[in-house]
Design an enzyme around this catalytic site. Sequence first.
Site, PDB file in Angstrom:
ATOM      1  N   HIS A 102      31.366 113.254  81.283  1.00 11.00           N
ATOM      2  CA  HIS A 102      29.647 113.046  81.448  1.00 11.00           C
ATOM      3  C   HIS A 102      29.073 113.232  82.806  1.00 11.00           C
ATOM      4  O   HIS A 102      28.251 113.419  83.058  1.00 11.00           O
ATOM      5  CB  HIS A 102      29.344 111.464  81.133  1.00 11.00           C
ATOM      6  CG  HIS A 102      29.277 111.849  79.709  1.00 11.00           C
ATOM      7  ND1 HIS A 102      29.137 112.756  78.733  1.00 11.00           N
ATOM      8  CD2 HIS A 102      30.429 110.785  79.063  1.00 11.00           C
ATOM      9  CE1 HIS A 102      29.243 111.710  77.714  1.00 11.00           C
ATOM     10  NE2 HIS A 102      29.893 110.982  77.181  1.00 11.00           N
ATOM     11  N   ASP A 123      35.574 113.145  71.752  1.00 11.94           N
ATOM     12  CA  ASP A 123      34.782 111.772  71.818  1.00 11.94           C
ATOM     13  C   ASP A 123      33.509 111.976  70.955  1.00 11.94           C
ATOM     14  O   ASP A 123      33.034 112.252  70.771  1.00 11.94           O
ATOM     15  CB  ASP A 123      34.544 111.755  73.608  1.00 11.94           C
ATOM     16  CG  ASP A 123      33.912 110.592  74.444  1.00 11.94           C
ATOM     17  OD1 ASP A 123      32.950 110.047  73.578  1.00 11.94           O
ATOM     18  OD2 ASP A 123      34.651 109.824  74.649  1.00 11.94           O
ATOM     19  N   HIS A 169      30.375 110.570  72.028  1.00 11.89           N
ATOM     20  CA  HIS A 169      29.138 111.492  72.749  1.00 11.89           C
ATOM     21  C   HIS A 169      30.021 112.696  73.712  1.00 11.89           C
ATOM     22  O   HIS A 169      30.627 113.061  73.486  1.00 11.89           O
ATOM     23  CB  HIS A 169      29.590 110.264  74.150  1.00 11.89           C
ATOM     24  CG  HIS A 169      29.713 108.738  73.705  1.00 11.89           C
ATOM     25  ND1 HIS A 169      30.208 107.949  73.750  1.00 11.89           N
ATOM     26  CD2 HIS A 169      28.461 108.210  73.471  1.00 11.89           C
ATOM     27  CE1 HIS A 169      29.401 106.795  73.458  1.00 11.89           C
ATOM     28  NE2 HIS A 169      28.766 107.122  73.383  1.00 11.89           N
ATOM     29  N   ASP A 225      36.414 107.416  70.285  1.00 15.82           N
ATOM     30  CA  ASP A 225      34.532 105.765  70.214  1.00 15.82           C
ATOM     31  C   ASP A 225      34.196 106.500  69.290  1.00 15.82           C
ATOM     32  O   ASP A 225      32.694 105.920  68.896  1.00 15.82           O
ATOM     33  CB  ASP A 225      34.220 105.611  71.443  1.00 15.82           C
ATOM     34  CG  ASP A 225      33.334 106.966  72.215  1.00 15.82           C
ATOM     35  OD1 ASP A 225      34.302 108.204  71.474  1.00 15.82           O
ATOM     36  OD2 ASP A 225      33.381 107.142  72.818  1.00 15.82           O
TER      37      ASP A 225
END
Length: 404
Positions: A147, A183, A185, A272
Amino acid sequence: MKGRRPPLDSRTIWINNSASGLYRFHDDHPFHPIRLELTENLLRACGALDNKQMSPPFSQEEAEQVIRDIHRPDYIDAVTALSSENPDMAAIKLAAQYGLQADGDTPYFHGMHEASIAVAAGSLAAAEAVMSGRADHALHLAGGLHHAFPDRASGFCVYNDAAAAISYIRHHYKARVLYIDTDVHHGDGVQWFFYTDPEVFTLSIHETGKFLFPGTGFHHERGDSSGYGACLNLSMEPYTEDESWLDCFRQAVEHAARSFRPDIIVSQHGCDAHAFDPLAHIHCSMEIYREMPRIIHDLADRYTQGKWVALGGGGYDHWRVVPRAWSLLWLEMSGHPLLNKIDSTENGGPLPQQWPNMNTNRKPDFPLPSTWLDDVGSWTSMPRRAEITAKNKTMLELALQHIG
């Protein structure tokens, strides 16, 4: 830099991530290095990891030079100033501007600059080992800080080690890189680093940004300028389950690899998207963490002569999910015979009885899993399964329209 590290017996190496354990915001922060300790402890307990397979990271000096090549000087100066034991008020006043506010997701901490460089050092060592031919596969689980942006921190990520590794590969080897991000995200930082680069293809599968941080990663994000078409996003509906997730993933990575013809795969393995994870809404089981590494391994064998660098990432159920998921990744990368038992035994067979056997006061009071895979037959059936699957299928069709 090249050729200084001795060759290893194994063609798959584990990058020693002990220095990356310093990347620690505070004891209650979800991004906690105990995830790394638990994974290594599990692999050693089942005899799947030994010191002969370990390789050192780059030096801090080597890694810092690459980080300075990809991050803005004023941002690095801010990180450095906030890394002191007692940052001065001028640095603290600028912290929020750089995504590092004390009460935010990515708070500054003592030693932050050095710890973040240490993470990058491991991912750079993995990239060099594979591109130099010293190894076929390299795993650096402390990496995957996807990120971070050139000018700011975001989502628990200070410096973008994945972008650093890809930039290093491009600069030193001129190789075409397929980046695969699993991921939950969206891998936004890596995407924007290379959004106009036709030699880096970024593919991310994640929960839709309509409901989850960072709010990006939609099918219309396809790259820009000469990089148009070298970006693919799979924004999955909340409560997606294994079958739909894996169907979209298989089709997307196959289309991307066939169209792009990469020289190396760099993958990020946040874990996740599991139903137990507290920070997302996907309802997958450990099955996807067995299958996605297998799919990527097959792609590497068919398209990149085996060249594969894998990094860690998110994953916030530290005890029930992350150690099993990351261990399955290592078992696949290293071709460990334990996989035959996992694949042929109900629920993957038992975990070692002696795991975990490490001293920690963080052990939870709920029961830990006893098998490698989940007993999904005991889970409550999800409503709207057909509707969710249909929406994901439509999204996939739209996402693949620009892929040859």
